[in-house]
Design a protein around this motif. Structure first.
Motif, PDB file in Angstrom:
ATOM      1  N   GLY A 266       0.895  -1.177  -0.019  1.00  0.00           N
ATOM      2  CA  GLY A 266      -0.038  -0.163   0.135  1.00  0.00           C
ATOM      3  C   GLY A 266       0.905   1.294   0.001  1.00  0.00           C
ATOM      4  O   GLY A 266       0.381   2.251   0.010  1.00  0.00           O
ATOM      5  N   GLY A 267       2.152   1.334   0.071  1.00  0.00           N
ATOM      6  CA  GLY A 267       2.906   2.332  -0.034  1.00  0.00           C
ATOM      7  C   GLY A 267       3.646   2.736   1.247  1.00  0.00           C
ATOM      8  O   GLY A 267       3.612   2.131   2.213  1.00  0.00           O
ATOM      9  N   VAL A 268       4.803   3.334   0.904  1.00  0.00           N
ATOM     10  CA  VAL A 268       5.673   4.040   1.925  1.00  0.00           C
ATOM     11  C   VAL A 268       5.288   5.368   2.054  1.00  0.00           C
ATOM     12  O   VAL A 268       5.417   6.150   1.141  1.00  0.00           O
ATOM     13  N   LEU A 300       9.980  -6.752  -6.833  1.00  0.00           N
ATOM     14  CA  LEU A 300       8.734  -6.140  -5.737  1.00  0.00           C
ATOM     15  C   LEU A 300       8.941  -4.935  -5.532  1.00  0.00           C
ATOM     16  O   LEU A 300       7.761  -4.231  -5.438  1.00  0.00           O
ATOM     17  N   MET A 301      10.192  -4.409  -4.956  1.00  0.00           N
ATOM     18  CA  MET A 301      10.207  -3.231  -4.575  1.00  0.00           C
ATOM     19  C   MET A 301       9.946  -2.079  -5.458  1.00  0.00           C
ATOM     20  O   MET A 301       9.238  -0.864  -5.105  1.00  0.00           O
ATOM     21  N   ARG A 302       9.880  -2.405  -6.827  1.00  0.00           N
ATOM     22  CA  ARG A 302       9.590  -1.447  -7.725  1.00  0.00           C
ATOM     23  C   ARG A 302       8.182  -1.153  -7.918  1.00  0.00           C
ATOM     24  O   ARG A 302       7.737  -0.349  -8.735  1.00  0.00           O
ATOM     25  N   THR A 303       7.281  -2.005  -7.432  1.00  0.00           N
ATOM     26  CA  THR A 303       5.883  -1.813  -7.417  1.00  0.00           C
ATOM     27  C   THR A 303       5.220  -1.216  -6.137  1.00  0.00           C
ATOM     28  O   THR A 303       3.920  -1.032  -6.182  1.00  0.00           O
ATOM     29  N   ILE A 304       6.151  -1.083  -5.183  1.00  0.00           N
ATOM     30  CA  ILE A 304       5.525  -0.273  -4.077  1.00  0.00           C
ATOM     31  C   ILE A 304       5.685   1.155  -4.245  1.00  0.00           C
ATOM     32  O   ILE A 304       6.781   1.709  -4.285  1.00  0.00           O
ATOM     33  N   PRO A 305       4.545   2.023  -4.112  1.00  0.00           N
ATOM     34  CA  PRO A 305       4.685   3.427  -4.241  1.00  0.00           C
ATOM     35  C   PRO A 305       5.377   4.217  -3.114  1.00  0.00           C
ATOM     36  O   PRO A 305       5.184   3.748  -1.717  1.00  0.00           O
ATOM     37  N   THR A 306       5.933   5.039  -3.181  1.00  0.00           N
ATOM     38  CA  THR A 306       6.275   5.942  -2.013  1.00  0.00           C
ATOM     39  C   THR A 306       5.584   7.525  -2.379  1.00  0.00           C
ATOM     40  O   THR A 306       5.761   8.143  -3.418  1.00  0.00           O
TER      41      THR A 306
END
Length: 340
Positions: A266-268, A300-306
């Motif tokens: 869900g994001g950082v 995986l990290m590339r799919t997590i929004p910030t």
């Protein structure tokens, strides 16, 4: 969702307090449908106790007298006397009930309040860092470099948001690059170690700057975080500019670590005043490069929004959301709620 007793609702009007290391923000929520009435920001150093600050800046200035209080504090909650990590105030809920007239006092962690805010943060109050699309309805993480470094998780399960407070700002942090290995020997250790908060907060900016100067063999010219930030962002001081670059680098690494711990699809969310001040630096490639550099899970990290949280009063907004509908959140009040 588990059935919640009506006693979980605090009686209105409710005093809402966001107590940081440097500033405290107070507001009163008169009922579940009203917008909070905000009071002027309070510098914690200007009052010897939180009780005096509440009395003089809130209770003495309004005819609306709160019956209960929800306070978010920067520090762990353990017992009837709650020490704040980065200021001298001590929260004593029993004394607030007997001396300030409250019927009910609930104390939460300050980044638990930030987590409550990002549970439903509108797009207008989040500035995307990188391009990973809209956040999923999934677990999230909040990090906030400010006077200290706050960290909280937000787990989504059974159609409910569960804030997870903690002291993640005090995890170990170490060198990776050749430049890091030149700089880290000059960073002061506390009881033998370097924690994330020694680098990723206001004083952390100064710590990094001084370590860079020591590694470069020059005397530091800057002594306060605002000067390091201003000259670093403008590029007018080479060591200050590198300080901002490394601050962003280390923040990206830690944010990525926390995303992995919580599987934060869900994001950082980066909260706190520093994040808002350095948005231009965070939008450069380095933050996302470091955030995503987590082999074997880089894909995986590339799919997590910030995001940077841009809401001016995010934590109070999160507390107000809880005050209106506590049954919407999975918050345990055991050991953190005091009644008359």
């Amino acid at each position: 969702m588990a059935d919640v007793s009506k006693t979980d609702n605090l009686p209105f009007p409710i005093l809402i307090g966001d107590i940081g290391g440097t500033n405290a923000r107070f507001s009163i929520l008169t009922d579940a449908y009203a917008e909070p009435r905000h009071f002027p920001n309070v510098r914690t150093a200007d009052f010897p106790t939180i009780d005096e600050a509440i009395q003089k800046t809130v209770l003495d200035t309004t005819s609306v007298q709160p019956r209960s209080a929800i306070l978010a504090v920067a520090g762990p909650i353990d017992g009837d006397e709650i020490d704040l990590t980065n200021c001298d105030w001590i929260v004593r809920p029993k004394a607030m009930i007997s001396e300030l007239g409250f019927e009910d006092v609930l104390v939460l962690n300050d980044f638990e309040a930030q987590a409550l805010a990002v549970a439903s943060l509108p797009a207008e109050y989040r500035e995307p860092i990188g391009d990973s699309g809209e956040p999923q309805l999934a677990s999230r993480v909040v990090l906030g470099p400010g006077t200290g470094l706050g960290v909280a998780g937000l787990v989504h399960a059974q159609h409910t948001w569960f804030p997870v407070p903690g002291e993640g700002g005090h995890v170990d942090i170490g060198p990776r690059s050749d430049r890091d290995f030149q700089i880290f020997p000059h960073i002061e250790r506390i009881e033998g170690r370097i924690s994330a908060e020694q680098l990723l907060c206001g004083r952390g900016l100064v710590n990094i700057y001084r370590a860079i100067c020591a590694a470069d063999g020059i005397d530091p010219k800057l002594a306060i975080p605002a000067d390091v930030t201003a000259l670093g962002l403008s590029g007018d001081d080479r060591q200050a500019a590198e300080t901002i670059e490394l601050f962003v680098t280390y923040l990206g690494r830690l944010a990525g670590d926390m995303a992995l711990i919580f599987m934060a699809r869900g994001g950082v969310y980066l909260a706190g005043g520093i994040s808002q001040k350095i948005v231009t630096a965070l939008k450069k490639p380095e933050f996302r490069i470091q955030f995503e550099d987590k082999a074997p899970h880089s894909e995986l990290m590339r799919t997590i929004p910030t995001y940077v949280v841009t809401h001016p009063l995010a934590a109070p907004a999160g507390l107000a959301s809880y005050a209106r509908a506590p049954s919407s959140y999975g918050i345990s009040t055991d050991g953190r709620r005091w009644r008359r």
